[in-house]
Design a protein around this motif. Structure first.
Motif, mmCIF file in Angstrom:
data_model
loop_
_atom_site.group_PDB
_atom_site.id
_atom_site.type_symbol
_atom_site.label_atom_id
_atom_site.label_comp_id
_atom_site.label_asym_id
_atom_site.label_seq_id
_atom_site.Cartn_x
_atom_site.Cartn_y
_atom_site.Cartn_z
ATOM 1 N N THR A 29 12.578 2.108 5.736
ATOM 2 C CA THR A 29 11.500 2.753 6.491
ATOM 3 C C THR A 29 10.778 3.822 5.670
ATOM 4 O OG1 THR A 29 13.009 4.417 7.410
ATOM 5 C CG2 THR A 29 12.744 2.368 8.660
ATOM 6 N N ASP A 30 11.205 4.057 4.461
ATOM 7 C CA ASP A 30 10.682 5.128 3.618
ATOM 8 C C ASP A 30 9.396 4.661 2.921
ATOM 9 O OD1 ASP A 30 10.148 7.032 1.646
ATOM 10 O OD2 ASP A 30 12.272 7.431 1.275
ATOM 11 N N GLY A 69 10.799 -2.354 11.129
ATOM 12 C CA GLY A 69 10.829 -0.966 10.718
ATOM 13 C C GLY A 69 10.212 -0.697 9.358
ATOM 14 N N SER A 70 9.842 -1.736 8.628
ATOM 15 C CA SER A 70 9.199 -1.524 7.332
ATOM 16 C C SER A 70 7.849 -0.835 7.518
ATOM 17 C CB SER A 70 8.986 -2.867 6.621
ATOM 18 O OG SER A 70 10.205 -3.486 6.291
ATOM 19 N N PRO A 71 7.440 0.003 6.571
ATOM 20 C CA PRO A 71 6.135 0.648 6.678
ATOM 21 C C PRO A 71 5.007 -0.381 6.712
ATOM 22 C CG PRO A 71 7.470 1.706 4.990
ATOM 23 C CD PRO A 71 8.187 0.459 5.383
ATOM 24 N N ARG A 72 3.953 -0.043 7.434
ATOM 25 C CA ARG A 72 2.805 -0.946 7.529
ATOM 26 C C ARG A 72 2.033 -0.946 6.210
ATOM 27 N NH1 ARG A 72 -1.941 -0.847 12.141
ATOM 28 N NH2 ARG A 72 -2.128 -3.113 12.370
ATOM 29 N N VAL A 73 1.728 -2.127 5.715
ATOM 30 C CA VAL A 73 1.010 -2.244 4.445
ATOM 31 C C VAL A 73 -0.472 -2.012 4.703
ATOM 32 C CG1 VAL A 73 0.514 -3.696 2.465
ATOM 33 C CG2 VAL A 73 2.749 -3.859 3.598
ATOM 34 N N ALA A 81 1.825 -8.037 13.101
ATOM 35 C CA ALA A 81 0.818 -6.994 13.332
ATOM 36 C C ALA A 81 1.334 -5.576 13.051
ATOM 37 C CB ALA A 81 0.271 -7.102 14.750
ATOM 38 N N PRO A 82 2.611 -5.257 13.350
ATOM 39 C CA PRO A 82 3.072 -3.888 13.047
ATOM 40 C C PRO A 82 3.266 -3.611 11.558
ATOM 41 C CG PRO A 82 4.403 -4.911 14.780
ATOM 42 C CD PRO A 82 3.611 -5.994 14.129
ATOM 43 N N GLU A 136 -6.757 -5.116 5.904
ATOM 44 C CA GLU A 136 -7.046 -4.877 4.492
ATOM 45 C C GLU A 136 -6.206 -5.787 3.594
ATOM 46 O OE1 GLU A 136 -9.043 -3.093 1.274
ATOM 47 O OE2 GLU A 136 -9.454 -3.119 3.434
ATOM 48 N N VAL A 137 -5.026 -6.151 4.028
ATOM 49 C CA VAL A 137 -4.182 -7.073 3.256
ATOM 50 C C VAL A 137 -4.921 -8.383 3.015
ATOM 51 C CG1 VAL A 137 -2.050 -8.421 3.313
ATOM 52 C CG2 VAL A 137 -2.023 -6.038 4.056
ATOM 53 N N PHE A 138 -5.543 -8.910 4.050
ATOM 54 C CA PHE A 138 -6.257 -10.174 3.921
ATOM 55 C C PHE A 138 -7.526 -10.010 3.102
ATOM 56 C CE2 PHE A 138 -3.739 -10.380 7.776
ATOM 57 C CZ PHE A 138 -3.108 -11.598 7.651
#
Length: 344
Positions: free
Chosen positions: A51-52, A71-75, A97-98, A103-105
């Motif tokens: 989560t960091d 829980g991973s940070p949103r890219v 979605a979370p 912007e990734v696409f």
């Protein structure tokens, strides 16, 4: 984003893959064989503190792929600015979605998910819920555990067999179709409400296609399997829940987004409907939540997809997507920017 195979694996030249998955979950998702297959072609960089955001930002430069978990940070743009070689975000769950932004696409990074791996166990739990509601197993269990005498515990509304029962399915999704197959296999008469399902597909599935309101009126059990989009927010509110027959049951292993929880609470509190629920507006479900005390409600803590086999399939799916990227092959379970905008 590469469209051709990466250079052959070998020593320090192996492509770097960031694995944003905590140790206990990593052990559940990646079998030794799958991990060895991934490590043979890549240099995995594991983030135990998944989560960091700062740790992820430090790991992304030079990485070709990112494997994410709950829980991973949103890219977002900030992380993408340092992810100079990123070509793939492979999520080990279903809802992306979370974890990614549009912007990734826009930057040409592929996004994949492992929802197919989850369809069977969630469908099995939905069927288990269906059988429990039909036979009032949850009511008997609650009565005996809370000290009711034998005769009182034996009292319940009419019970029914699944064979010949009218089961309504909202949404012919992957999980919806898996549930349909299981319900039909045990003899249920299945109807489906889905605006994207045509008559030919309904015939192939062996179901009757009905408008939502009619399905609610005619079904002994209603199982929710629709996606969470703007259009499906509180798809089942007070007015539609009131259409369900007295003694009917609602099964929700999809998203709480689809059902007005307050409206459902009012119905089950009255005793008119029973419900079996795996997903909630507030998770963890508060200890004092009124749903916890009701004898006609069966609850599980968002664990419908938590089987050993499912977790291993999810990990294998994410690893396979990384290896397909390195081989210059298209992803098997890609998520589009359009789908991301629709889903919640």
């Amino acid at each position: 984003m590469t469209g051709s195979a990466e250079p052959p694996a070998g020593g320090a030249g192996r492509p770097r893959v960031v694995v944003s998955v905590p140790p206990p979950l990593r052990a559940q998702l990646f079998s030794p064989a799958v991990w060895d297959r991934l490590a043979a072609r890549t240099e995995p960089v594991v983030l135990d503190g998944h989560t960091d955001r700062d740790a992820l930002a430090a790991a992304l430069p030079g990485a070709r792929a990112l494997i994410t978990s709950w829980g991973s940070p949103r890219v977002d743009a900030g992380l993408l600015d340092v992810a100079d070689r990123l070509a793939l975000v492979a999520h080990t769950g279903s809802a992306v979605a979370p974890y990614v932004t549009e912007e990734v696409f826009r930057r040409g990074v592929r996004v994949t998910q492992a929802g197919d791996a989850m369809a069977r166990p969630v469908a099995e739990v939905a069927l288990a819920f269906t059988l429990s509601l039909l036979h009032r197993v949850h009511r008997f269990d609650h009565a005996l555990r809370t000290g009711a005498d034998w005769d009182t515990a034996s009292a319940a509304p009419p019970r029914h067999e699944v064979h010949g029962s009218g089961i309504g399915v909202i949404g012919a999704s992957r999980t919806g179709r898996a549930y349909i197959a299981l319900a039909r296999a045990v003899g249920a008469r299945v109807s489906v409400a889905d605006p994207y399902l045509d008559a030919a597909d309904a015939e192939k599935l062996g179901v009757r296609l009905l408008p939502l309101e009619e399905l609610l009126e005619r079904s002994r059990i209603v199982a929710v399997h629709a996606p969470a989009t703007e259009e499906t927010r509180h798809l089942l509110g007070a007015r539609r829940l009131a259409l369900m027959p007295d003694g009917a049951g609602l099964v929700n292993t999809a998203r709480s987004w689809l059902v007005d929880e307050d409206a459902l609470l009012a119905e089950v509190r009255s005793g008119r409907l029973d419900a079996a629920i795996d997903v909630f507006d507030a998770e963890p479900l508060p200890v004092g939540h009124p749903l916890r005390a009701l004898p006609n409600v069966l609850l599980t803590p968002h664990q419908a997809a938590g089987t050993v086999e499912c977790r291993l399939r999810m990990g294998a799916s994410a690893a396979d997507e990384v290896l397909r990227l390195l081989d210059g092959k298209p992803p098997l379970h890609a998520v589009s920017a359009r789908a991301l905008a629709r889903l919640h």
